[in-house]
Structures are given as structure tokens and as C-alpha cells.
Design a protein around this motif. Structure first.
Motif, PDB file in Angstrom:
ATOM      1  N   HIS A   1      52.637 -17.480  -6.251  1.00  0.00           N
ATOM      2  CA  HIS A   1      51.324 -16.474  -6.126  1.00  0.00           C
ATOM      3  C   HIS A   1      51.203 -15.025  -5.867  1.00  0.00           C
ATOM      4  O   HIS A   1      50.510 -14.221  -5.554  1.00  0.00           O
ATOM      5  CB  HIS A   1      50.882 -17.095  -4.264  1.00  0.00           C
ATOM      6  CG  HIS A   1      50.460 -18.627  -4.724  1.00  0.00           C
ATOM      7  ND1 HIS A   1      49.744 -19.622  -5.238  1.00  0.00           N
ATOM      8  CD2 HIS A   1      50.995 -19.124  -3.561  1.00  0.00           C
ATOM      9  CE1 HIS A   1      49.795 -21.080  -5.097  1.00  0.00           C
ATOM     10  NE2 HIS A   1      50.714 -21.259  -3.940  1.00  0.00           N
ATOM     11  N   VAL A   2      52.590 -14.241  -6.599  1.00  0.00           N
ATOM     12  CA  VAL A   2      52.527 -13.006  -6.804  1.00  0.00           C
ATOM     13  C   VAL A   2      53.434 -12.996  -8.332  1.00  0.00           C
ATOM     14  O   VAL A   2      53.498 -13.947  -8.619  1.00  0.00           O
ATOM     15  CB  VAL A   2      53.275 -12.456  -5.322  1.00  0.00           C
ATOM     16  CG1 VAL A   2      53.928 -10.674  -6.711  1.00  0.00           C
ATOM     17  CG2 VAL A   2      52.924 -12.667  -4.636  1.00  0.00           C
ATOM     18  N   ALA A   3      52.213 -11.995  -9.201  1.00  0.00           N
ATOM     19  CA  ALA A   3      52.611 -11.328  -9.918  1.00  0.00           C
ATOM     20  C   ALA A   3      52.892  -9.987 -10.400  1.00  0.00           C
ATOM     21  O   ALA A   3      51.894  -8.547  -9.459  1.00  0.00           O
ATOM     22  CB  ALA A   3      51.417 -12.372 -11.193  1.00  0.00           C
ATOM     23  N   LEU A   4      53.992 -10.200 -11.109  1.00  0.00           N
ATOM     24  CA  LEU A   4      54.432  -8.157 -10.892  1.00  0.00           C
ATOM     25  C   LEU A   4      53.600  -7.903 -12.519  1.00  0.00           C
ATOM     26  O   LEU A   4      54.044  -8.729 -14.000  1.00  0.00           O
ATOM     27  CB  LEU A   4      55.419  -8.306 -11.590  1.00  0.00           C
ATOM     28  CG  LEU A   4      56.478  -8.590  -9.821  1.00  0.00           C
ATOM     29  CD1 LEU A   4      58.159  -8.129 -10.437  1.00  0.00           C
ATOM     30  CD2 LEU A   4      55.356  -7.739  -8.787  1.00  0.00           C
TER      31      LEU A   4
ATOM     32  N   GLU B   1      47.474 -14.532   0.545  1.00  0.00           N
ATOM     33  CA  GLU B   1      48.228 -13.593   1.627  1.00  0.00           C
ATOM     34  C   GLU B   1      49.955 -13.746   2.174  1.00  0.00           C
ATOM     35  O   GLU B   1      49.831 -15.755   1.839  1.00  0.00           O
ATOM     36  CB  GLU B   1      47.429 -13.016   2.763  1.00  0.00           C
ATOM     37  CG  GLU B   1      46.009 -12.880   2.244  1.00  0.00           C
ATOM     38  CD  GLU B   1      45.054 -12.468   3.887  1.00  0.00           C
ATOM     39  OE1 GLU B   1      45.599 -13.434   4.686  1.00  0.00           O
ATOM     40  OE2 GLU B   1      44.208 -11.778   3.646  1.00  0.00           O
ATOM     41  N   GLU B   2      50.040 -13.003   2.049  1.00  0.00           N
ATOM     42  CA  GLU B   2      51.666 -12.722   2.743  1.00  0.00           C
ATOM     43  C   GLU B   2      52.739 -13.820   2.122  1.00  0.00           C
ATOM     44  O   GLU B   2      53.713 -14.444   2.539  1.00  0.00           O
ATOM     45  CB  GLU B   2      52.336 -13.964   4.004  1.00  0.00           C
ATOM     46  CG  GLU B   2      50.810 -13.299   5.422  1.00  0.00           C
ATOM     47  CD  GLU B   2      51.520 -14.054   6.643  1.00  0.00           C
ATOM     48  OE1 GLU B   2      51.139 -15.447   7.023  1.00  0.00           O
ATOM     49  OE2 GLU B   2      49.989 -13.614   7.538  1.00  0.00           O
ATOM     50  N   HIS B   3      52.233 -12.879   0.692  1.00  0.00           N
ATOM     51  CA  HIS B   3      53.882 -13.707  -0.427  1.00  0.00           C
ATOM     52  C   HIS B   3      53.965 -12.211  -0.509  1.00  0.00           C
ATOM     53  O   HIS B   3      53.336 -11.709  -2.023  1.00  0.00           O
ATOM     54  CB  HIS B   3      53.175 -14.530  -1.504  1.00  0.00           C
ATOM     55  CG  HIS B   3      52.456 -15.464  -0.818  1.00  0.00           C
ATOM     56  ND1 HIS B   3      53.016 -16.788  -0.900  1.00  0.00           N
ATOM     57  CD2 HIS B   3      51.625 -16.320  -0.709  1.00  0.00           C
ATOM     58  CE1 HIS B   3      52.854 -17.940  -0.724  1.00  0.00           C
ATOM     59  NE2 HIS B   3      51.329 -17.135  -0.118  1.00  0.00           N
TER      60      HIS B   3
ATOM     61  N   PRO C   1      54.658  -3.002  -2.825  1.00  0.00           N
ATOM     62  CA  PRO C   1      53.163  -3.053  -2.452  1.00  0.00           C
ATOM     63  C   PRO C   1      52.528  -4.592  -3.123  1.00  0.00           C
ATOM     64  O   PRO C   1      52.451  -4.373  -4.442  1.00  0.00           O
ATOM     65  CB  PRO C   1      52.156  -1.628  -2.138  1.00  0.00           C
ATOM     66  CG  PRO C   1      53.509  -1.071  -2.042  1.00  0.00           C
ATOM     67  CD  PRO C   1      54.797  -1.608  -2.712  1.00  0.00           C
ATOM     68  N   VAL C   2      52.166  -5.422  -2.650  1.00  0.00           N
ATOM     69  CA  VAL C   2      50.844  -6.826  -3.304  1.00  0.00           C
ATOM     70  C   VAL C   2      49.737  -6.420  -3.112  1.00  0.00           C
ATOM     71  O   VAL C   2      49.282  -6.048  -1.832  1.00  0.00           O
ATOM     72  CB  VAL C   2      51.395  -7.241  -2.849  1.00  0.00           C
ATOM     73  CG1 VAL C   2      50.528  -8.904  -3.619  1.00  0.00           C
ATOM     74  CG2 VAL C   2      53.027  -7.963  -3.202  1.00  0.00           C
ATOM     75  N   ARG C   3      48.722  -5.661  -4.077  1.00  0.00           N
ATOM     76  CA  ARG C   3      47.187  -5.970  -4.073  1.00  0.00           C
ATOM     77  C   ARG C   3      46.895  -7.094  -4.467  1.00  0.00           C
ATOM     78  O   ARG C   3      46.926  -7.810  -5.052  1.00  0.00           O
ATOM     79  CB  ARG C   3      46.590  -5.104  -5.061  1.00  0.00           C
ATOM     80  CG  ARG C   3      45.098  -4.583  -5.517  1.00  0.00           C
ATOM     81  CD  ARG C   3      44.922  -3.865  -6.312  1.00  0.00           C
ATOM     82  NE  ARG C   3      45.461  -4.050  -8.152  1.00  0.00           N
ATOM     83  CZ  ARG C   3      44.283  -4.911  -8.160  1.00  0.00           C
ATOM     84  NH1 ARG C   3      43.513  -5.392  -7.982  1.00  0.00           N
ATOM     85  NH2 ARG C   3      44.327  -5.085  -9.656  1.00  0.00           N
ATOM     86  N   LEU C   4      46.473  -7.460  -3.102  1.00  0.00           N
ATOM     87  CA  LEU C   4      45.644  -8.781  -2.892  1.00  0.00           C
ATOM     88  C   LEU C   4      44.300  -9.159  -3.974  1.00  0.00           C
ATOM     89  O   LEU C   4      43.400  -8.236  -3.681  1.00  0.00           O
ATOM     90  CB  LEU C   4      45.200  -9.223  -1.650  1.00  0.00           C
ATOM     91  CG  LEU C   4      44.315 -10.752  -1.428  1.00  0.00           C
ATOM     92  CD1 LEU C   4      46.407 -11.836  -1.623  1.00  0.00           C
ATOM     93  CD2 LEU C   4      44.144 -10.663  -0.250  1.00  0.00           C
ATOM     94  N   LEU C   5      44.097  -9.890  -4.887  1.00  0.00           N
ATOM     95  CA  LEU C   5      42.891  -9.545  -6.262  1.00  0.00           C
ATOM     96  C   LEU C   5      42.184 -10.721  -5.238  1.00  0.00           C
ATOM     97  O   LEU C   5      42.179 -11.485  -4.296  1.00  0.00           O
ATOM     98  CB  LEU C   5      43.365 -10.830  -7.004  1.00  0.00           C
ATOM     99  CG  LEU C   5      44.112  -9.914  -8.156  1.00  0.00           C
ATOM    100  CD1 LEU C   5      45.019 -11.420  -9.346  1.00  0.00           C
ATOM    101  CD2 LEU C   5      44.193  -9.328  -8.718  1.00  0.00           C
TER     102      LEU C   5
END
Length: 244
Positions: free
Chosen positions: A201-204, A219-221, A239-243
């Protein structure tokens, strides 16, 4: 010195690498990351091609893609195994796409078959023309110089990627047992270069070989950059920006 041994042929491109998630990990096919990919094309009804090579052109996988995208995109599937109902289409069709989406499975098999069919050069040309490249799991790994893969059964480092992106890739950071621990071990011993890891559930998001940001649909990934310092592996959180 270790990283300099890896050949780099960075592509001028926008590339989105999913550690996991998207339509293939959604019960109803809905995904904020997939929504983001469509927006990146800048086209109201973009041409989107799914490449399921790593799964042996799984029919079920391709159907899930079509169900998730057909209502909002012009969809196609590139089957290098000549699977019905798609048959074989020349990979040059990728030059006419707004988004190329690569599925998961065996990274090693994907790379071998792509090279036999000339996809690396075609994809590099497509990227240079503005086609967005994206992929999940093996579809994340393939763009980098090296990766963490289970293509040979047990997790192992693979140093034979396309090199469109620098360093190594590690998908499913927390979603699969031993991914994180093995990555730290390989980076510490020089078996893997500096590596970018993304959880499910995370992308770069990359542009012209540079990391722009990490995005998430839950959240929390986490996302990490793991690099060698002496005989240790050091993790740096991205840092992960939550969509939304």
C-alpha cells in the motif's frame, strides 16, 4: 565502490514503484494509488496497458486489471505467452500507451522474457515520449539495478535489473516474512546496493531517476532507504504522503 559495479541506464521517465497494493490487493478493485496513476497521465481517458509477464500471463490477474480500469481507461493486455483472448501483440504497441502497469510474480522470469522480446528498449523509448511506467512487486523490482526476490524459492538478491532506476528495490517490506531482515543483511555485506524498500500500500514516485516522494493508500505502512555504513545497514525512513 560496490554500487559502481552495477550498470545504470537511467531512463528519462516518470516511474511509480508499488511495494504492494493497487487493484491486485483490493477486494473491490479500488485503489487510491491506481487513481493517482491515472491522474499522472494528464488524460481524461488514458490508454493503459497491463503486462502480466511475471505471473505467466495469469488470466485471473489480467481480468482483475480490466475490471478495475476498463470503466475509466482504454485498456489492453500485453501477453507474451499468447494467452487467449489476447493472443500475441507486438510489444511496440507500448509506444502508444499513456500508462504501462506491470504486474507481480517472478522477477527473474519477467526479465528473461522481456529481453527476448525487446521490451527494455521499447519501454525506454516509451518513457522518453512521456508514458508513465508503473509496477507492483516484481513490477517494482524490474526497473531497478538490483532487487530482493523469491524468484528462486527462498528470498535472494538479484543483480540483473533493467537499471532504469538507481540501486536496489525491496517490495512487501513488512508484508512478507524475512524481507526486512534479509535486506539489512545483504546491504550490510555488499550483496545489495543502497536499496529502496516499500511496504504494501505504498509507492515510490520517480522522475528522471530521482525519488520525488512516497505515497500511501493506508496508514502505518513505511518506506525506507537502506544503505551500507561500514559493516552495518542503516535505515532511513522516507516520509509517506497519505492519499485521500
Amino acid at each position: 565502490m560496490e554500487e559502481a559495479m552495477l550498470t545504470s541506464v537511467l531512463a528519462p521517465a516518470t516511474i511509480v514503484t508499488l511495494g504492494g497494493g493497487g487493484f491486485s490487493m483490493s477486494e473491490d478493485g479500488r485503489s487510491l494509488i491506481d487513481d493517482y496513476l491515472l491522474e499522472l497521465t494528464g488524460t481524461e481517458r488514458p490508454k493503459v496497458c497491463f503486462i502480466p509477464t511475471a505471473s505467466g500471463d495469469s488470466h485471473t490477474y489480467s481480468e482483475r486489471f480490466l475490471q478495475a480500469f476498463t470503466s475509466r481507461a482504454q485498456t489492453s493486455v500485453l501477453s507474451l505467452f499468447c494467452q487467449d483472448p489476447w493472443g500475441y501483440t507486438t510489444p511496440a504497441m507500448l509506444l502508444d500507451q499513456d500508462l504501462v502497469y506491470v504486474g507481480g510474480g517472478s522477477t527473474a522470469n519477467l526479465l528473461a522474457l522481456w529481453r527476448l522480446h525487446g521490451l527494455p528498449d521499447i519501454l525506454r523509448r516509451a518513457a522518453g515520449q512521456g508514458t508513465v511506467l508503473a509496477g507492483i512487486s516484481a513490477g517494482m523490482n524490474c526497473w531497478f539495478q538490483a532487487s530482493s526476490t523469491d524468484s528462486y524459492g527462498d528470498l535472494s538478491p538479484l543483480r540483473d535489473g533493467l537499471g532504469f532506476l538507481p540501486g536496489g528495490a525491496c517490495p512487501h517490506l513488512l508484508g512478507e516474512q524475512d524481507r526486512r531482515a534479509s535486506l539489512r543483511r545483504w546491504v550490510a555485506t555488499g550483496q545489495m546496493p543502497t536499496t529502496y524498500a516499500a511496504d504494501d500500500h505504498v509507492a515510490l514516485v520517480w522522475r528522471d531517476g530521482s525519488l520525488i516522494e512516497a505515497i500511501g493508500e493506508a496508514e502505518e505502512h513505511p518506506a525506507l532507504r537502506v544503505q551500507r555504513a561500514g559493516d552495518q545497514a542503516v535505515e532511513h525512513e522516507i516520509p509517506v504522503r497519505l492519499l485521500s
